[in-house]
Motif scaffolding. Structure first.
Motif, short mmCIF file in Angstrom:
data_model
loop_
_atom_site.label_atom_id
_atom_site.label_comp_id
_atom_site.label_asym_id
_atom_site.label_seq_id
_atom_site.Cartn_x
_atom_site.Cartn_y
_atom_site.Cartn_z
N GLU A 17 0.83 -1.20 0.00
CA GLU A 17 0.00 0.00 0.00
C GLU A 17 0.87 1.26 0.00
O GLU A 17 0.60 2.21 -0.74
CB GLU A 17 -0.92 -0.01 1.22
CG GLU A 17 -1.96 1.12 1.20
CD GLU A 17 -2.96 1.01 2.32
OE1 GLU A 17 -4.05 1.60 2.20
OE2 GLU A 17 -2.67 0.33 3.34
N ALA A 18 1.92 1.26 0.81
CA ALA A 18 2.80 2.42 0.86
C ALA A 18 3.53 2.62 -0.47
O ALA A 18 3.66 3.74 -0.97
CB ALA A 18 3.81 2.25 2.00
N MET A 19 4.02 1.55 -1.06
CA MET A 19 4.75 1.65 -2.33
C MET A 19 3.86 2.22 -3.43
O MET A 19 4.28 3.09 -4.20
CB MET A 19 5.28 0.27 -2.74
CG MET A 19 6.40 -0.24 -1.86
SD MET A 19 6.76 -1.98 -2.19
CE MET A 19 7.93 -2.33 -0.88
N ALA A 20 2.63 1.73 -3.49
CA ALA A 20 1.70 2.23 -4.51
C ALA A 20 1.41 3.72 -4.29
O ALA A 20 1.38 4.50 -5.25
CB ALA A 20 0.41 1.42 -4.48
N ALA A 21 1.21 4.12 -3.04
CA ALA A 21 0.89 5.52 -2.74
C ALA A 21 2.06 6.45 -3.05
O ALA A 21 1.86 7.64 -3.34
CB ALA A 21 0.48 5.66 -1.28
N LEU A 22 3.28 5.93 -3.02
CA LEU A 22 4.47 6.73 -3.31
C LEU A 22 4.81 6.73 -4.80
O LEU A 22 5.83 7.31 -5.20
CB LEU A 22 5.67 6.22 -2.51
CG LEU A 22 5.62 6.51 -1.00
CD1 LEU A 22 6.73 5.76 -0.28
CD2 LEU A 22 5.72 8.01 -0.74
N GLY A 23 3.98 6.09 -5.62
CA GLY A 23 4.26 6.04 -7.05
C GLY A 23 5.38 5.10 -7.42
O GLY A 23 5.93 5.17 -8.51
N ALA A 24 5.75 4.18 -6.49
CA ALA A 24 6.91 3.33 -6.70
C ALA A 24 6.61 2.06 -7.49
O ALA A 24 7.52 1.32 -7.84
CB ALA A 24 7.53 2.95 -5.35
N THR A 25 5.33 1.79 -7.76
CA THR A 25 4.98 0.62 -8.58
C THR A 25 5.66 0.74 -9.95
O THR A 25 5.59 1.78 -10.60
CB THR A 25 3.46 0.54 -8.76
OG1 THR A 25 2.85 0.48 -7.46
CG2 THR A 25 3.07 -0.69 -9.55
N ARG A 26 6.35 -0.33 -10.33
CA ARG A 26 7.12 -0.44 -11.59
C ARG A 26 8.42 0.38 -11.57
O ARG A 26 9.13 0.42 -12.57
CB ARG A 26 6.28 -0.05 -12.81
CG ARG A 26 5.12 -1.01 -13.09
CD ARG A 26 4.41 -0.70 -14.39
NE ARG A 26 3.74 0.60 -14.33
CZ ARG A 26 2.55 0.79 -13.77
NH1 ARG A 26 1.90 -0.21 -13.23
NH2 ARG A 26 1.99 1.98 -13.76
N SER A 27 8.76 0.99 -10.45
CA SER A 27 10.03 1.74 -10.38
C SER A 27 11.23 0.81 -10.39
O SER A 27 12.33 1.22 -10.78
CB SER A 27 10.06 2.62 -9.13
OG SER A 27 9.99 1.82 -7.94
N GLY A 28 11.04 -0.44 -9.97
CA GLY A 28 12.15 -1.38 -9.97
C GLY A 28 12.66 -1.66 -11.37
O GLY A 28 13.85 -1.49 -11.66
N GLY A 29 11.73 -2.06 -12.24
CA GLY A 29 12.13 -2.34 -13.62
C GLY A 29 12.62 -1.11 -14.36
O GLY A 29 13.59 -1.16 -15.12
N LEU A 30 11.94 0.02 -14.14
CA LEU A 30 12.36 1.27 -14.78
C LEU A 30 13.78 1.64 -14.41
O LEU A 30 14.60 2.00 -15.26
CB LEU A 30 11.41 2.40 -14.40
CG LEU A 30 10.03 2.40 -15.06
CD1 LEU A 30 9.14 3.46 -14.42
CD2 LEU A 30 10.16 2.66 -16.56
#
Length: 343
Positions: A319-332
């Protein structure tokens, strides 16, 4: 070379020395992640680990969200082996899970409360141990000092980080107006040629659950003028609702405390938990904070309790990762760094 192999070549030397050149875990300097995600509206999630039993759940959340992740050892100087045990636990959990998303390890915030030679010498010895343990980011809290004492203390302590080109984060002196305090600290350290990667202010100084957006943006601009970025620390009341506001204001990293100390403490049976709470009251500390210091002295978690802690940590972290816009930041970030390694 694969994308992962290229990214592994960017690991700080102290991390490679600690975990071995054969490790496949991308333990990176957060400086690289800031560079990789400069054009993306995201703040790096950093979660303090009060119980090592939460690590599998936190790492699984990063894989599920394809997110970068910072893991903080709240008290790396608690004893001589604390930093090494933390890095070993993270590396073991990540290796076992085949974790291939970018990670960074944060030591602290380490509180600096005195500036006499004996105190600073002891802290510097501790920071050398932290660096040797493999941390890429050290967070120093100089909020209890005045601005000029803080500048002198940081200048005296920063050597182990500067030698290895690791990242330094500072919580500036409290009591003064936040922007003025940050400016004095950053300008003083610039004169001493001490680079500051992150300026950290606690959630409570930035409006709590209702962030002061105008102030945040001014702080972000001030930090940027000194080649630094802003961290919001001790985020609890505003998690997860305020997190998108931090991202929109340009905050680069958020220390997501939230429910994690409570979840960790709740994994132990009532009699053990009660003992920790009593010690915490006597020491004037939050029980969850003390847990990270005394965990090695406690009985091992029961398998069912460990599984529950992992599951709850997973849910809160995603939930925290999604709220911080971090979803898909790993691959990017992996793709960016593989193609732009600063060669």
């Amino acid at each position: 070379m694969s994308v992962l192999d290229k990214v592994l070549s960017l690991r700080p030397g102290n991390a490679v020395a600690r975990v071995g050149s054969g490790s496949r875990v991308p333990l990176l300097n957060p400086r690289e992640l800031i560079r990789a995600l400069a054009s993306v509206p995201v703040a790096l999630p950093c979660i303090p680990v009060q119980s090592k039993g939460a690590l599998p759940g936190l790492l699984a959340a990063a894989r599920a969200e394809d997110s970068v992740l910072g893991l903080a050892c709240p008290h790396p100087l608690a004893d001589r082996g604390a930093a090494d045990r933390f890095v070993s636990a993270v590396h073991e959990a990540a290796s076992e899970a085949g974790h291939a998303r970018p990670l960074f390890l944060q030591a602290g915030p380490v509180r600096v409360t005195a500036t006499d030679a004996v105190a600073l010498s002891s802290l510097q010895e501790g920071l050398f141990r932290v660096v040797d343990a493999g941390f890429a980011l050290v967070s120093l809290d100089v909020s209890r000092l005045d601005s000029y004492a803080a500048i002198e203390a940081v200048n005296a302590l920063a050597g182990p980080l500067l030698e290895r080109e690791l990242s330094l984060e500072l919580t500036p002196p409290a009591g003064a107006e936040a922007l003025a305090g940050c400016q004095t600290l950053l300008e003083g350290l610039r004169q001493w040629k001490v680079p500051v990667r992150f300026v950290r202010l606690p959630e409570s100084e930035l409006g709590g659950a209702e962030p002061d957006v105008a102030m945040l943006r001014r702080l972000v601009e001030l930090a940027a003028s000194h080649d630094a970025r802003v961290t919001v620390g001790e985020v609890s009341a505003g998690l997860p609702r305020a997190l998108p506001t931090y991202v929109a204001a340009g905050v680069a990293k958020v220390d997501c405390v939230g429910p994690f100390p409570r979840l960790a403490l709740g994994a132990w049976p009532p009699e053990v938990r009660g003992g920790v709470e009593a010690k915490a009251r006597a020491a004037g500390l939050p029980a969850g904070e003390l847990l990270s210091v005394v965990e090695e002295q406690l009985p091992a978690l029961e398998p069912a309790a460990r599984e529950k802690l992992e599951a709850l940590s997973f849910a809160e972290a995603t939930e925290a990762m999604a709220a911080l816009g971090a979803t898909r930041s790993g691959g990017l970030s992996m793709t960016f760094l593989a193609n732009d390694r600063g060669d």
